[in-house]
Scaffold this motif. Structure first.
Motif, PDB file in Angstrom:
ATOM      1  N   TRP A 589      41.791  34.860  31.256  1.00 31.23           N
ATOM      2  CA  TRP A 589      42.676  34.789  30.429  1.00 31.23           C
ATOM      3  C   TRP A 589      42.334  34.376  29.002  1.00 31.23           C
ATOM      4  O   TRP A 589      41.950  33.119  28.967  1.00 31.23           O
ATOM      5  N   PRO A 590      42.122  35.238  27.768  1.00 32.52           N
ATOM      6  CA  PRO A 590      41.743  34.565  26.828  1.00 32.52           C
ATOM      7  C   PRO A 590      42.748  33.608  25.871  1.00 32.52           C
ATOM      8  O   PRO A 590      44.075  33.900  25.948  1.00 32.52           O
ATOM      9  N   LEU A 601      40.423  30.931  29.944  1.00 32.61           N
ATOM     10  CA  LEU A 601      40.745  30.348  30.926  1.00 32.61           C
ATOM     11  C   LEU A 601      40.354  31.216  32.109  1.00 32.61           C
ATOM     12  O   LEU A 601      40.661  32.528  32.207  1.00 32.61           O
ATOM     13  N   GLY A 602      39.676  30.517  33.016  1.00 27.44           N
ATOM     14  CA  GLY A 602      39.258  31.297  34.549  1.00 27.44           C
ATOM     15  C   GLY A 602      40.162  30.745  35.527  1.00 27.44           C
ATOM     16  O   GLY A 602      40.237  29.299  35.669  1.00 27.44           O
ATOM     17  N   VAL A 603      40.674  31.647  36.438  1.00 28.72           N
ATOM     18  CA  VAL A 603      41.443  31.014  37.479  1.00 28.72           C
ATOM     19  C   VAL A 603      40.788  32.006  39.095  1.00 28.72           C
ATOM     20  O   VAL A 603      40.755  33.198  38.881  1.00 28.72           O
ATOM     21  N   SER A 604      40.489  31.067  39.844  1.00 26.84           N
ATOM     22  CA  SER A 604      39.817  31.863  41.042  1.00 26.84           C
ATOM     23  C   SER A 604      40.711  31.200  42.141  1.00 26.84           C
ATOM     24  O   SER A 604      40.575  30.068  42.657  1.00 26.84           O
ATOM     25  N   PRO A 605      41.661  32.179  42.718  1.00 27.51           N
ATOM     26  CA  PRO A 605      42.184  31.739  44.124  1.00 27.51           C
ATOM     27  C   PRO A 605      41.476  31.427  45.258  1.00 27.51           C
ATOM     28  O   PRO A 605      40.196  32.160  45.606  1.00 27.51           O
ATOM     29  N   LEU A 622      51.748  28.912  30.455  1.00 30.90           N
ATOM     30  CA  LEU A 622      50.793  27.557  30.306  1.00 30.90           C
ATOM     31  C   LEU A 622      49.978  27.562  29.325  1.00 30.90           C
ATOM     32  O   LEU A 622      49.309  26.880  28.298  1.00 30.90           O
ATOM     33  N   ALA A 623      49.277  28.967  29.009  1.00 32.07           N
ATOM     34  CA  ALA A 623      48.302  29.156  28.045  1.00 32.07           C
ATOM     35  C   ALA A 623      48.727  29.161  26.812  1.00 32.07           C
ATOM     36  O   ALA A 623      47.896  28.717  25.799  1.00 32.07           O
ATOM     37  N   GLN A 624      49.904  29.412  26.476  1.00 32.33           N
ATOM     38  CA  GLN A 624      50.404  29.602  25.250  1.00 32.33           C
ATOM     39  C   GLN A 624      50.323  28.059  24.331  1.00 32.33           C
ATOM     40  O   GLN A 624      49.583  28.091  23.363  1.00 32.33           O
TER      41      GLN A 624
END
Length: 882
Positions: A589-590, A601-605, A622-624
């Protein structure tokens, strides 16, 4: 009609800036001539000199189609291997490397081979359009996502390759390619669509007269809806009244088997009536199995693809919540599915549709009935049995029975029922309604068997005892239901509070962060609380390489880097669970500001499954604030750099301008001494020659100090000399400055007042020492012989001060605000007479680069001047104990 509406219509009709034009050749079924028409249009463009290229064209072996393609420039297809099978796809990167004006892309709804950048070909087209490349493409009406259910009902075939309707709605031009069903069937039989074997199978399975007629009607309706929308826009451009968009359509969706069908129907209704629409799910906090959650998530993702808004509300009463939300959004239509899961509510007149009709005054309520053949599948969903909860119900009933038996001798019979009611409430609060009802039934049997005469029998002799038992069972059920409802609401509130707390906690941490590293560290600390995912924050270095600034430090595979690159370049999410490079383990997510991407932002389940829609929305929320904090930190860094550049540029300018003043005096003195020695030579007495040589040496040292100061400040102004800060003791700076100026200070009585314990300074020691030397030399030159010159060092909690006091002529009060101006001169004062020319502007620049300042005050005993260098103190370093 307002001018704003007319202006909006005119702007909507203008070509989109920075984006290519999309022309879609729409057909009702394969074989109507879409590709043929597209190639004919391309040949016409080629004859007009347009630079075009065929990205991918599927001829299906048709001779007339291949003849039209033969004269067009073609982009070689990309070869891919998947599980030992060679596959070909459009070479997107090859087209972007040397972009033409126009690209031909056949079969817009095509699914790309695994390993491609995008999952769907329409996403490739979107990237081409973003690169300002015009696109001609083809698509059949059965591939539109919103029509998927209708096509299945018409043909009995579930179309798997679909594309969002908004792709077609954003097309700049749609050309309907129509062919009567009878002629299409003739083409099939003649082998002009498929080979004869495939043609016979297609006619039997799909291409029947009825199916083709119905599909043709759908294609015409789609084209007519587009024409209607264009006509309305034309009216608005003329300033005339057009059919207005009124209200909003809300579709209430639960996790049942017909959720996606309901969403598609809502999309079609909203498009026909020109209404914006939203999918609304009311979370009552009740238990939901994995299948229901998956269906709900699929429906929400489908709504997003079809251009709808997704809203999740948390409440206990579904009907009232939907109506209240409709009022808040000024909705005019509310669409729900007919509930078949709880027939008892329908019997009692308490079904969702009935409650909406009862309370939704002034609101259009539409109820979509589902196919009866699929109703059992919806009814077959069962809530999972939690054995521990039902075991708790049995133990609670047993415990209540034992307690009631123990107090039965001191309490009357009606009071004993309260013990069982307490057990039912306990079970309802700790579990759910089902175990509470089980506990109520067991308590009812125990109460009847042990306490209602005759004891140890389920027979009831007195009529009033029957009424007592019935009231007991009713009260147990009602209280258990109420307690279970409160329990679900509490769980929903806890979840909502957890999300709100996460936002508030992150906002609090980001507010306290002052620079980029502090912002990223605060974000990583917040995300580390989520144990089911791994989180990292990436940034791109100047050479284009990724570096992990916070979070999990892990090497990225090639596909992960490709997804990160695409997300960074296009400012859109990519990776796991998206339509772009979904084969990796990370969802990107940029984090973007006005000037572009700031971080990724990188998220790995940890379970390697795509993130659910609720988690993705929370991450987006949260990214905002995280992106805003990064933008604020970047702005602060830019302002600090601009301030420092301004200070150093002013300092450099002052130094360069002072060359004619500062260098001429020592050079003139040195030249006079050398000329005297050359002219007179041995005629000069030895003592006089020695004095001339010592004077020349002193002037040379003075000139060396000026030149070194000039070079250092010039390099600092150009950014080549950084503030190489280090921890230094103030007494060392004073001692070094006095040592270097020992010949200059020899005629004076120098006093130093330096306390034994002083905090350390975090400064560029050479620059601060040079500033102190300039002040000391300035004071020495304007002090009479044998006068007192005092150097004082003192500190408080915020700053440390070097004060140099002399007994010279001093500076008038009215002129003290002007002495920091470059080349300020006065008849009296530190800048008068034979001034050095470097002046206080230079010293102030040296100190100002460290965040300090220079002030002027009275000197010793009411005479002279005191110049004070103020330097800020930093948190002291922790000294290691030996």
């Amino acid at each position: 009609m307002s001018d704003a509406v007319r202006a909006d219509a005119l702007l909507a009709d203008m070509p989109k800036a920075g984006r290519g034009q999309l022309k879609v050749f729409l057909g009702a079924a394969p074989g109507v001539g879409k590709t043929f028409a597209m190639l004919q249009a391309a040949q016409a463009q080629l004859r007009q000199g347009v630079d075009l290229r065929a990205g991918v064209v599927e001829t299906h072996g048709r001779a007339e189609t291949e003849a039209l393609l033969a004269g067009l420039p073609q982009q070689p297809l990309r070869q891919l291997e998947y599980r030992g099978v060679q596959m070909t796809e459009m070479d997107l990167d090859g087209i972007l490397a040397k972009p033409p004006k126009l690209v031909l892309v056949d079969e817009l709804a095509h699914t790309n081979a695994p390993g491609s950048r995008h999952a769907k070909r329409w996403q490739d087209v979107e990237e081409l359009l973003d690169a300002r490349i015009d696109v001609y493409t083809t698509v059949n009406v059965q591939h539109l996502e919103a029509l998927n259910d209708q096509v299945r009902d018409i043909t009995g075939v579930q179309v798997r390759e679909t594309l969002p309707d908004w792709v077609l709605q954003e097309a700049d031009e749609i050309l309907l390619i129509d062919l009567p069903p009878r002629e299409l069937l003739e083409r099939l039989r003649d082998g002009k669509v498929y080979v004869p074997e495939q043609a016979r199978a297609a006619i039997d399975a799909f291409f029947s007269q009825t199916n083709l007629t119905a599909l043709r009607e759908l294609a015409m309706q789609t084209a007519a809806a587009r024409v209607d929308a264009d006509l309305n826009r034309r009216y608005r451009q003329l300033g005339q009244e057009a059919p207005a968009v009124r209200g909003r359509l809300l579709v209430g969706v639960d996790g049942d088997a017909q959720a996606e069908r309901l969403v598609r129907h809502a999309s079609r209704v909203a498009e026909r009536r020109h209404l914006p629409w939203s999918l609304v799910h009311v979370d009552t906090g009740g238990p939901r199995d994995d299948q229901a959650r998956a269906r709900l998530q699929a429906a929400q993702q489908l709504a997003e693809r079809l251009g709808g808004e997704v809203v999740t509300l948390r409440a206990e009463e579904v009907a009232r919540t939907l109506i209240e939300h409709a009022g808040e959004r000024r909705a005019s239509v509310l669409l729900v599915g007919r509930s078949r899961q709880r027939l008892r509510r329908r019997w009692l007149g308490r079904g969702l549709a009935e409650r909406l009709l009862r309370f939704g005054e002034g609101l259009e309520i539409s109820v979509l009935d589902t196919d009866p053949d699929r109703t059992p599948a919806a009814r077959g969903v069962r809530q999972p049995l939690v054995l521990q909860d039902y075991l708790l119900a049995a133990l609670a009933a047993l415990g209540a029975t034992a307690l009631a038996w123990g107090v039965s001798r001191v309490l009357e019979l009606p009071n004993i029922s309260l013990v069982f009611l307490a057990a039912v409430l306990l079970v309802a609060v700790r579990s759910s309604l089902g175990p509470a009802l089980v506990c109520a039934v067991l308590s009812f049997l125990a109460y009847d068997f042990l306490f209602i005469p005759p004891i140890f029998s389920l027979i009831i002799q007195r009529q009033e005892d029957v009424l007592t038992l019935l009231f007991f069972l009713l009260m147990a059920g009602l209280t258990g239901n109420l307690a279970a409802r409160q329990h679900r609401q509490l769980e929903a509130l806890r979840q909502s509070q957890a999300e709100t707390t996460a936002l508030l906690e992150l906002s609090r941490k980001l507010t306290a962060a002052t620079d980029r590293q502090a912002v990223l560290a605060a974000a990583a600390q917040q995300f580390a609380l989520w144990g089911d995912v791994e989180v990292c924050l990436l940034a791109r270095s100047a050479d284009g390489l990724w570096k992990v600034e916070a979070g999990v430090q892990r090497l990225l595979a090639e596909q992960e880097r490709a997804a990160a690159d695409w997300s960074w370049q296009h400012d859109q999410p990519a990776g796991l669970g998206t339509g772009t490079l979904p084969g990796g383990r990370w969802w990107w997510w940029p984090l973007s500001g006005e000037e572009g991407s700031l971080a990724l932002l990188g998220v790995s389940p940890r379970d390697e499954r795509p993130l659910p829609a609720e988690r993705r929305r929370l991450l987006a929320a949260l990214a905002q604030p995280l992106a805003q904090a990064l933008a604020r930190a970047q702005l602060a860094e830019d302002l600090e750099a601009a301030r420092l550049h301004g200070e150093t540029e002013q300092l450099r300018s002052a130094l360069l301008a002072s060359v004619s003043h500062d260098l001429r005096t020592p050079l003139t003195a040195m030249r006079g001494s050398i000329d005297s020695l050359l002219a007179l030579g041995e005629a000069i007495p030895l003592a006089d020659r020695r004095e001339l040589l010592e004077g020349t040496r002193d002037e040379a040292e003075r000139l060396d100090r000026y030149i070194q100061n000039l070079l250092d400040m010039t390099r600092l102004g150009h950014g080549e000399l950084k503030l190489a800060r280090d921890w230094v003791a103030p007494v060392d700076i004073v001692a070094s400055a006095l040592q270097r100026l020992r010949p200059v200070l020899a005629p004076l009585q120098v006093q130093t007042r330096v306390p034994d314990e002083l905090p350390l300074l975090y400064v560029h020691a050479a620059l601060i020492e040079q500033a102190l030397i300039n002040v000391l030399e300035n004071a020495a030159r304007f002090s009479p012989p044998q006068a007192t010159l005092r150097v004082t060092v003192e500190a408080d909690a915020a700053e440390l001060r070097f004060a140099v006091s002399d007994q010279g002529p001093g500076i008038p009060e009215a002129e003290r605000t002007k002495i920091f101006d470059m080349f300020y001169t006065a008849a009296r004062g530190d800048r008068g007479g034979q001034g050095t020319g470097l002046g206080l502007a230079i010293c102030q620049g040296m100190v100002g680069a460290h965040g300090g300042r220079v002030t002027v005050g009275d000197g010793l005993d009411g005479k002279g001047t005191t110049l004070t260098l103020h330097l800020p103190l930093h948190p002291q370093p922790q000294l290691e104990e030996e």
